[in-house]
Enzyme design. Structure first.
Site, PDB file in Angstrom:
ATOM      1  N   ALA A   1       0.844  -1.196   0.000  1.00 50.60           N
ATOM      2  CA  ALA A   1       0.000   0.000   0.000  1.00 50.60           C
ATOM      3  C   ALA A   1       0.876   1.241   0.000  1.00 50.60           C
ATOM      4  O   ALA A   1       1.827   1.350   0.785  1.00 50.60           O
ATOM      5  CB  ALA A   1      -0.913  -0.001   1.221  1.00 50.60           C
TER       6      ALA A   1
ATOM      7  N   GLY B   1       4.157   3.966   3.475  1.00 48.66           N
ATOM      8  CA  GLY B   1       3.896   2.738   2.741  1.00 48.66           C
ATOM      9  C   GLY B   1       3.842   1.571   3.700  1.00 48.66           C
ATOM     10  O   GLY B   1       4.288   1.670   4.846  1.00 48.66           O
ATOM     11  N   LYS B   2       3.282   0.470   3.272  1.00 50.91           N
ATOM     12  CA  LYS B   2       3.262  -0.744   4.094  1.00 50.91           C
ATOM     13  C   LYS B   2       2.904  -1.914   3.204  1.00 50.91           C
ATOM     14  O   LYS B   2       2.154  -1.771   2.230  1.00 50.91           O
ATOM     15  CB  LYS B   2       2.229  -0.643   5.215  1.00 50.91           C
ATOM     16  N   GLY B   3       3.427  -3.081   3.534  1.00 49.90           N
ATOM     17  CA  GLY B   3       3.131  -4.241   2.708  1.00 49.90           C
ATOM     18  C   GLY B   3       3.201  -5.516   3.505  1.00 49.90           C
ATOM     19  O   GLY B   3       3.616  -5.539   4.668  1.00 49.90           O
TER      20      GLY B   3
ATOM     21  N   ASP C   1       9.424  -6.077   9.395  1.00 52.84           N
ATOM     22  CA  ASP C   1       8.210  -5.921  10.191  1.00 52.84           C
ATOM     23  C   ASP C   1       7.911  -7.289  10.799  1.00 52.84           C
ATOM     24  O   ASP C   1       8.783  -8.161  10.841  1.00 52.84           O
ATOM     25  CB  ASP C   1       7.059  -5.420   9.304  1.00 52.84           C
TER      26      ASP C   1
END
Length: 426
Positions: A69, A114-116, A155
């Site tokens: 994202a 952002g993040k995924g 993460d």
């Protein structure tokens, strides 16, 4: 089929994205900001979904689903973690990417959010399967990541080795080494010293400043920390060094308490050896969630999201809450703490040490110059104190805001200013 509406004693189901949008609305209500910009910031710029086929050790082919994202890039490239977990969803990635936008802005570093993640349980995969998953994911995301576009980091369920595989795969396809495509790598290939410890260090620094802000002596402060993994253990050990009395600790299996305080270096963290916290020979054992309700000066939820809810918010006895995990407090619990007058220092400030040292790592990669651990820790403390003073300034300037709203006000002002200057194209 009938459904039961939530009672007043229950939290309505809320995704990370919904929580982030509620927090944005509350902050926007306190300052003069273009409603059009606020509306833009409620939505991600893009969400990428990819299929990640890999060959398992058994010879079977399995298809995993991955997401990335991108929330906002007005202030710089997208930045955020990459997690491997069975419960990863696109909506979760959106919400976490929004928090990353505010976290970067609060710290005043030139990144967007952002993040995924990948829907997978890395604990059930062999090391070779994890490597194949990561390398194929890097290929599937290659068009949307890059040192000046989007920079992943470790993460939940990923680590420095994961980032090394990702960086190597991206570099091989690009035909040249790109250490800046990810952060959180091993130092031998361009990673920064102090990156893994940074979120815990920042939690401890901010907790120390908050304790002082409210007129307490840190050497007399009692602290309970839920989650003795990477964040919680490093926060506990630094607070111990500052002189605080860490009286309760927890891992996923349970919690321990010693009114006289622990030698935190003597307790092995869950990261170092799972189960050693709850298995430690302590005067008292208790359930994990009971730790949050202990009568202490400071409680630090540093494990999972949504652990402080409407069901236990009235039972929290701490004088101060400092968020170590991302999103540990639901919207309704936040409101209850505000009503009860319990100050809560938010995650987007307290645990921002991770993205801050990731920024340092990115600078080191671009400049091809490594920093010493002492330089990293000195710069981190300096940046955390600057951010603390910025947020404290917003908190004291507005009589009717919480610490979370103050942090959002700082971040929103900076992001909105970038959007105003850049404009809307076409």
């Amino acid at each position: 089929m009938t459904t039961t509406a939530p009672t007043e004693s229950e939290d309505p189901p809320e995704t990370a994205a919904e929580t982030a949008r509620h927090q944005l609305d509350r902050a926007a209500s306190h300052i003069d900001v273009d409603p059009g910009i606020v509306e833009r910031l409620k939505h991600p710029k893009s969400v990428h979904q990819v299929s990640v086929p890999i060959e398992m050790d058994s010879g079977e082919t399995r298809i995993f689903t991955g997401y990335r994202a991108h929330h906002d890039s007005a202030r710089g490239p997208f930045k955020g973690g990459l997690r491997y977990h069975p419960d990863v969803t696109a909506e979760e990635c959106v919400g976490l990417s929004m928090w990353m936008t505010w976290k970067c802005a609060v710290m005043d570093i030139p990144f967007g959010g952002g993040k995924g993640g990948v829907v997978a349980n890395p604990k059930t995969l062999s090391e070779r399967e994890n490597e194949r998953l990561t390398r194929r994911l890097a290929e599937e995301l290659r068009d949307v990541v890059g040192p000046m576009r989007d920079i992943p980091a470790p993460d939940m369920g990923t680590n420095a080795q994961t980032m090394a595989w990702f960086m190597d795969s991206y570099s091989m396809q690009e035909g040249e080494s790109h250490p800046g495509v990810v952060t959180g790598k091993p130092p031998v290939i361009g990673g920064s010293y102090g990156r893994e410890e940074a979120p815990g260090r920042s939690v401890a620094v901010i907790a120390r400043e908050a304790i002082d802000h409210y007129g307490h002596d840190i050497e007399e402060a009692t602290v309970a920390i839920q989650g003795f993994g990477s964040v919680g253990a490093n926060a506990a050990r630094l607070l111990d060094e500052f002189g605080a009395n860490v009286v309760a600790l927890a891992d996923v299996n349970g919690a321990i308490r010693d009114p006289d305080g622990f030698d935190t270096h003597d307790v092995i963290s869950h990261e170092e050896q799972p189960g050693m916290v709850s298995g430690y020979d302590a005067p008292e054992s208790l359930a994990n969630d009971e730790l949050l309700e202990l009568d202490v000066d400071v409680v630090i939820p540093a494990a999972l999201g949504n652990v402080l809810t409407v069901d236990n918010a009235d039972d929290v006895q701490a004088d101060l809450i400092v968020e170590g995990a991302n999103g540990p407090t639901t919207t309704r619990a936040d409101e209850i703490f505000a009503e009860r007058g319990i100050p809560l220092i938010p995650d987007i400030l307290a645990n921002a040490g991770g993205v801050t040292v990731s920024y340092f790592e990115w600078l080191q990669d671009i400049n091809r110059r490594a920093w010493t651990l002492e330089e990293v820790n000195e710069e981190l403390e300096s940046e955390m104190l600057t951010a603390w003073n910025d947020v404290r300034g917003a908190y004291t300037a507005h009589d009717d805001v919480t610490w979370r709203e103050a942090a959002y006000i700082v971040g929103l002002r900076r992001v909105a200013a970038a959007h105003e200057v850049r404009g809307l194209w076409p």
